[in-house]
Design an enzyme around this catalytic site. Structure first.
Site, PDB file in Angstrom:
ATOM      1  CG  ASP A   1      51.853   4.687  63.391  1.00 28.67           C
ATOM      2  OD1 ASP A   1      52.426   3.731  62.854  1.00 28.67           O
ATOM      3  OD2 ASP A   1      51.176   5.517  62.769  1.00 28.67           O
TER       4      ASP A   1
ATOM      5  CB  SER B   1      69.642  27.216  62.574  1.00 27.31           C
ATOM      6  OG  SER B   1      71.039  27.025  62.582  1.00 27.31           O
ATOM      7  CB  ALA B   2      68.387  23.052  59.350  1.00 20.58           C
ATOM      8  CB  ALA B   3      72.720  26.292  58.941  1.00 20.76           C
ATOM      9  CB  THR B   4      74.294  25.967  63.774  1.00 21.79           C
ATOM     10  OG1 THR B   4      73.003  26.026  64.408  1.00 21.79           O
ATOM     11  CG2 THR B   4      74.550  27.274  63.038  1.00 21.79           C
TER      12      THR B   4
ATOM     13  CE  LYS C   1      69.198  22.399  74.266  1.00 25.88           C
ATOM     14  NZ  LYS C   1      69.036  23.844  74.209  1.00 25.88           N
TER      15      LYS C   1
ATOM     16  CG  ASP D   1      49.871   6.141  57.782  1.00 24.75           C
ATOM     17  OD1 ASP D   1      50.720   5.241  57.730  1.00 24.75           O
ATOM     18  OD2 ASP D   1      49.973   7.144  58.504  1.00 24.75           O
TER      19      ASP D   1
END
Length: 669
Positions: free
Chosen positions: A299, A367-370, A385, A511
């Site tokens: 990999d 955060s996943a939201a922002t 950033k 795998d």
């Protein structure tokens, strides 16, 4: 596992001596036909001496030397096994007095039970500070875990449900948070149980090459028995009296006692060497097959590259000072605990920037939201950033107004890197490039494998353009881009169809088919249970690059056995020219021409040859356990090297040593 190897020397010495003498019992002695002949020869020599068929002094001397020969052979195997017992003792401590909190009544209640009473598919809850009671997979939660009881490494690792890092091992300790684990093995069949059985040698099966060599040694032994018996009949026909004790000495010197005595130790030591690098081989065959592998499937992420994205460049927009972009990026990352955030600070500092963090600044975590992170300073300055869309939304700007920014973002993305856009208040400053950096020295390792005739294939989900660039930089021979699990399996089958032995590494459930299909499947201990069951090796450190070490260990195993076999057979040639003149010199004076060493007497020659035969075994024990030093080279080059060192050297060395021993022995005759 590193700590498991260490034990008190007195304990090991006592154990080694005890097991050395135990192996004199017939049920153990006759497992090795070569050494069984020496064992029977010793009994025959003692009997002949007792009943007066030869001189008392000679009989006692020969009996003692033959006994010492067997003792040294047993000693070699006992040392190798003692290392396993020391490791097993440490592993047992990791599973002693374990308790479990099993979830019952639809997981609404818990009951405390002994860990050995757990059954497969039981569900347990483990909190911070507790030991994981059994092997399993995390089905809920995440935690940092101390696996030093198994791996010897004190650095904690993160395990989380719903990822490819769900596997946990019984006896390891949860340091933070709480997890719910589904038990994956029945009692007595856990990962630690299997490790203990393997390191003790009780489950070590002989490899195909070891079996083939054993057959060869047995055939040679039977042949030399027939030769020696025939000599006694020939002697009686031509009226030459040959002492039965001297015939036993001739037999012991002719049969391959050196490799016969060291062969079990070599096999055990091979698995021990794998354990030293924290790899559990499910059989000795797996270690040896690794030495014949000629295709490596690797990999990209975590094997060829570090796996964690790192900042590699800053791209300021026109009119923005480079220093301003670097300072803003560094300020937004000073409290960022992620590898990406730390790498941004490190890169900026390497370019001459100084970090001035404000104690009253408010760090904004990702955060996943922002899809952003940053910092709010006391003076009202806001730095962010994040992804292009998120930062544009934060600044309330339209991408159409910033065509230059779009070009820079696309340039970074086209290289397979991740672009992070940096904004200061409502102004966009530029782009940070995050790349999955290729590991240092990996290209040199691939070059070494190429010298050995091993083909390397990189497997990645990247687009073909990015994959080609990384493959060229890393120095692999081929690559598979945008790879899916079925692509790995198809590649392995295609290589095997062409007569190649293939090794691969994996950790996920997807795998498992490829790991099972590969000749060497290296599964990560942190991976899923399906992956660990499918592979024939498990890396306790969960380091995908360990596959490269395993190939070297396998080759060293093959080279060591071949080198010592060559040396043993070459020794027999020398001993033949020492013993034969001693047996027939009186009756057939013409055979004195073979006594070019000018040994003192026939008796001295026999004793000197047998003493050398006994001493060479302990002299080679360190080499058998450590292994012949491996240098990447072609098979032909390795063969030439071994024939020169262990073939020619194996013929010359006995003459020199036997002559020295003869000078010493002749003083007492």
């Amino acid at each position: 596992m590193k700590h498991a190897i260490s034990s008190k020397a007195s304990f090991l010495n006592k154990e080694i001596v005890q097991h050395t003498f135990i192996k004199f019992l017939p049920q153990y002695a006759f497992k090795n036909p070569v050494m069984a002949c020496v064992w029977l020869g010793t009994i025959l020599t003692i009997g002949a001496t007792i009943f007066g068929y030869n001189q008392l002094g000679l009989g006692i001397s020969l009996s003692f030397i033959l006994f010492i020969t067997i003792w040294f052979a047993n000693f070699a195997e006992a040392i190798a096994e003692a290392k396993g017992r020391g490791q097993a003792s440490s592993l047992r401590q990791a599973r002693e007095n374990l308790f479990a909190y099993r979830l019952i009544d639809d997981q609404s209640k818990t009951e405390k039970i002994a860990a050995h009473l757990l059954k497969k598919d039981d569900v347990v809850i483990v909190k911070a500070g507790e030991l994981i009671p059994a092997d399993g997979e995390i089905i809920e939660g995440f935690a940092t875990i101390n696996e030093s009881a198994v791996t010897g490494e004190s650095a904690p690792v993160l395990r989380e449900a719903g990822t490819d890092k769900t596997g946990v091992i019984g006896g390891t300790k949860v340091l933070t948070d709480q997890i719910i684990v589904k038990v994956s093995n029945e009692a007595g069949n856990s990962f630690l149980d299997r490790m203990i059985a393997l390191v003790e040698g009780s489950s070590r099966q002989k490899t195909p090459n070891e079996i083939a060599l054993g057959i060869l040694l047995n055939v040679m032994t039977i042949t030399f028995i027939a030769v020696v018996v025939t000599l006694s009949f020939i002697g009686s026909i031509v009226h030459i009296q040959i002492n039965i004790v001297l015939l036993v000495a001739l037999l012991v010197c002719l049969i391959p006692t050196t490799i016969g005595g060291l062969l079990p130790a070599i096999g055990i030591a091979g698995m021990n060497r794998a354990l030293k690098v924290n790899v559990l081989a499910k059989s000795g065959k797996a270690v040896e097959v690794a030495g014949d592998v000629d295709v490596l499937l690797l990999d990209k992420t975590g094997t060829i590259t570090y796996g964690d994205r790192q900042a590699t460049a800053f791209y300021p927009l026109t009119g923005v000072a480079s220093s301003l972009l670097r300072q803003a990026a560094m300020s937004s990352s000073f409290a960022d605990p992620t590898p990406e955030g730390k790498s941004i600070v490190k890169l900026a500092q390497s370019l001459g920037e100084t970090l001035e963090s404000a104690s009253d600044a408010v760090f904004i975590p990702f955060s996943a939201a922002t899809r952003m992170s940053g910092v709010d300073l006391k003076d009202g300055t806001n730095i962010r950033k994040g992804s292009l869309d998120a930062v544009l939304k934060f600044t309330a700007m339209d991408i159409a107004q910033l065509s230059e920014l779009k070009i820079k973002v696309d340039e970074v993305a086209s290289k397979g890197a991740t672009p992070l856009v940096v904004a200061l208040n409502q102004r966009i400053l530029g782009v940070i490039e995050l790349s999955d950096v290729i590991k240092e020295g990996i290209k040199a390792r691939f070059d070494l494998f190429r010298e050995m005739g091993i083909k390397t294939i990189m497997v990645t989900g990247d687009n073909p353009l990015t994959a080609a660039a990384i493959a060229a930089t890393a120095g692999v021979d081929d690559y598979i881009a945008e790879a899916k699990p079925e692509d790995k399996l198809a590649c392995i089958r295609a290589e095997q169809k062409n007569g190649h032995l293939v090794a691969m590494v994996g950790d996920g459930t997807n795998d498992a088919p490829a790991l099972a299909q590969a000749d060497i499947g290296l599964a990560m201990s942190s991976g899923t249970q399906a992956a660990k069951e499918a592979g024939n090796m498990v890396d306790l450190d969960s380091d995908p690059t360990k596959l490269l070490d395993i190939v070297e260990i396998g080759k060293q195993q093959l080279i060591t056995r071949g080198a010592l076999t060559t040396f043993s057979l070459a020794n027999d040639v020398s001993k033949y020219f020492v013993i034969l003149p001693a047996l027939f010199a009186v009756a057939v004076p013409q055979l004195n021409v073979l006594n070019f060493l000018k040994l003192s007497s026939p008796t001295s020659a026999v004793l000197s040859a047998l003493i050398f035969n006994a001493l060479i075994i302990p002299a080679l024990i360190p080499l058998a356990l450590r292994g012949v030093k491996f240098k990447p080279a072609s098979a032909l080059s390795l063969l030439r090297r071994n024939m020169f060192i262990y073939g020619i050297g194996g013929v010359i060395l006995p003459f020199i040593v036997i002559k020295i021993i003869d000078l010493f022995v002749s003083c007492f005759l």
